[in-house]
Scaffold this motif. Sequence first.
Motif: not given
Length: 116
Positions: A9-10, A41-42, A44-48
């Motif tokens: 994610y950018t 998803q990775t 944590p999912s906040s990475q992408g």
Amino acid sequence: MLHLLIVNYTGSEEEAAPFVRDHVGYLERHHADGLFLVSGQTVPSSQGGAIVACGVDRETVERISAEDPFVVNGVATYSITTIEPGRIHPALAELLSAQTASPGPRWSRPGEAAGH
């Protein structure tokens, strides 16, 4: 050849949220055509997320990744690592050999028939 695609994610995961439905359609399309073997998803999912692709050359996988709705809408980028497998678990050997032995590309540009 295998390709490990890392989706980053950018911005925030929330900024990507409006494009999730189209991104999932993109994933489903390329799983159905046999190009994507694994995606998720990775943590944590906040990475992408990450994708394992097989059966096409590096140029094609770069072109396909550029068409991901996340990339088109500027909320993610891809990093791609191409792998030439040296050793393969027997459970995967048949799958990977079938992917690389199929005649012609299984992926096509929008509007074209796959494999033609």
